[in-house]
Scaffold this active site. Structure first.
Site, PDB file in Angstrom:
ATOM      1  N   GLY A 237       6.421  22.393  10.585  1.00 27.56           N
ATOM      2  CA  GLY A 237       5.286  21.858  11.350  1.00 27.56           C
ATOM      3  C   GLY A 237       4.946  22.744  12.534  1.00 27.56           C
ATOM      4  CB  ALA A 238       5.599  26.191  13.142  1.00 28.15           C
ATOM      5  CB  SER A 239       0.081  24.956  11.722  1.00 33.64           C
ATOM      6  OG  SER A 239       0.369  23.603  11.433  1.00 33.64           O
ATOM      7  NE  ARG A 240      -2.582  20.751  13.340  1.00 39.80           N
ATOM      8  CZ  ARG A 240      -2.439  19.424  13.433  1.00 39.80           C
ATOM      9  NH1 ARG A 240      -2.776  18.811  14.553  1.00 39.80           N
ATOM     10  NH2 ARG A 240      -1.970  18.714  12.432  1.00 39.80           N
TER      11      ARG A 240
ATOM     12  CG  ASP B 259       3.722  16.767   2.203  1.00 40.73           C
ATOM     13  OD1 ASP B 259       4.575  16.313   2.994  1.00 40.73           O
ATOM     14  OD2 ASP B 259       2.819  16.079   1.701  1.00 40.73           O
TER      15      ASP B 259
ATOM     16  CE1 TYR C  69       6.139   9.767  15.445  1.00 44.74           C
ATOM     17  CE2 TYR C  69       6.863   8.578  17.386  1.00 44.74           C
ATOM     18  CZ  TYR C  69       6.588   9.767  16.754  1.00 44.74           C
ATOM     19  OH  TYR C  69       6.785  10.963  17.418  1.00 44.74           O
TER      20      TYR C  69
ATOM     21  CE  LYS D 244       9.548  11.529  15.260  1.00 41.72           C
ATOM     22  NZ  LYS D 244       9.795  12.963  14.981  1.00 41.72           N
TER      23      LYS D 244
ATOM     24  CB  ILE E  49       4.756  16.678  24.164  1.00 33.70           C
ATOM     25  CG1 ILE E  49       6.231  16.246  24.359  1.00 33.70           C
ATOM     26  CG2 ILE E  49       4.586  18.186  24.314  1.00 33.70           C
ATOM     27  CD1 ILE E  49       6.846  16.560  25.691  1.00 33.70           C
TER      28      ILE E  49
END
Ligand SMILES: NC(=O)c1ccc[n+]([C@@H]2O[C@H](COP(=O)([O-])OP(=O)(O)OC[C@H]3O[C@@H](n4cnc5c(N)ncnc54)[C@H](OP(=O)(O)O)[C@@H]3O)[C@@H](O)[C@H]2O)c1
Length: 245
Positions: A10-13, A55, A149, A153, A182
């Site tokens: 998940g490093a695109s954004r 994915d 969610y 977590k 964040i």
């Protein structure tokens, strides 16, 4: 070519992009994305990271990612399990759907748990490695408009303990990074409301976190500065977790 290697999911954004950008200064980085090829390509142009579509909720995609990493890198020094999603719609737990529960659990919990299983097998062969999980203050904070969610977590925090205990004697260290609020696309819809809460005293440190706050913590872990602390939880939250009277 002897640089250490890292996979950041998940490093695109957002947070993952911040982590990949920091690590690319010292590591060969394989940065994954789900759908935003444009964002992943701009990361590659800026940092020289390799990019790979994955994915994280798909078993076939996870296997393809590890095969690609083995072929490309030959060794794996660091896995950063960052990819994650909020529910597509925040719904009260009296209204929320099983579809959303399944999607969020598959992405935030099952995906990183089983990706870690594959990475751990590889690291066990090597006799070394570090694994970082990005969880959330939602691991222990009940938000009744996104129960799936919070549950994902909380489960991921237990995964950290499990993997830390299982891998400790095999030379592999496992850490948890628990971000607070964040500034990323994930919170864009509620950013203004959060800013108001922060100004009103929600956080002891009265500012929202930035992706680079998380990236610097990963830097310390990647450099081995906390290697005698396997299983450690780093709260990157401006003091949100503190109790005060
Ligand atoms: N922002 C916060 O306040 C906050 C607080 C606590 C914890 N976190 C956690 O930090 C992590 C990163 O969040 P963020 O705020 O940076 O989110 P973000 O800005 O929404 O970015 C999410 C990243 O994850 C990728 N992704 C989403 N679903 C995926 C899937 N099924 N498979 C693979 N990749 C997927 C996205 O890829 P594409 O770009 O291709 O869509 C993107 O790169 C998440 O685990 C999140 O739960 C965030």
């Amino acid at each position: 070519m002897n640089k250490p290697t890292a996979i950041v999911t998940g490093a695109s954004r957002g947070i993952g992009r911040g982590i990949a950008t920091e690590l690319a200064k010292t590591h060969r980085v394989l940065a994954t994305y789900r759908g935003r090829l444009d964002a992943a390509e701009s990361l590659r142009a800026e940092t020289g990271c390799e990019i790979f579509q994955c994915d994280i909720s798909s078993s076939a995609d996870r296997k393809a990612l590890m095969s690609f990493a083995r072929e490309k890198f030959g060794q794996l020094d660091l896995l950063v399990n960052n990819a994650g999603m909020a529910p597509r719609e925040r719904l009260d737990i009296l209204e929320a759907t099983e579809e959303s529960f399944d999607e969020v659990i598959s992405t935030n919990l099952k995906g990183p748990y089983f990706l870690t299983q594959q990475a751990a097998r590889w690291m066990v062969e090597q006799g070394s490695g570090r694994i970082v999980f990005v969880t959330s203050m939602s691991s222990y904070t009940a938000s009744t408009n996104r129960g799936e969610y919070c549950i994902s977590k909380a489960g991921l925090s237990m995964a950290v303990s499990l993997w830390a205990v299982r891998l400790a004697a095999l030379g592999i260290k496992v850490f948890e990074i628990r971000p607070g609020i964040i500034r990323t696309d994930m919170i864009a819809k509620v950013e203004k409301a959060y800013e108001e809460k922060i100004a009103g005293g929600l956080l002891p440190q009265r500012r929202m976190g930035e992706p680079n706050d998380i990236a610097l913590a990963v830097r310390a872990l990647a450099d081995g500065l906390l290697d005698y602390s396997t299983g450690q939880v780093l709260n990157l939250d401006g003091g949100f977790h503190l109790r005060a009277l």
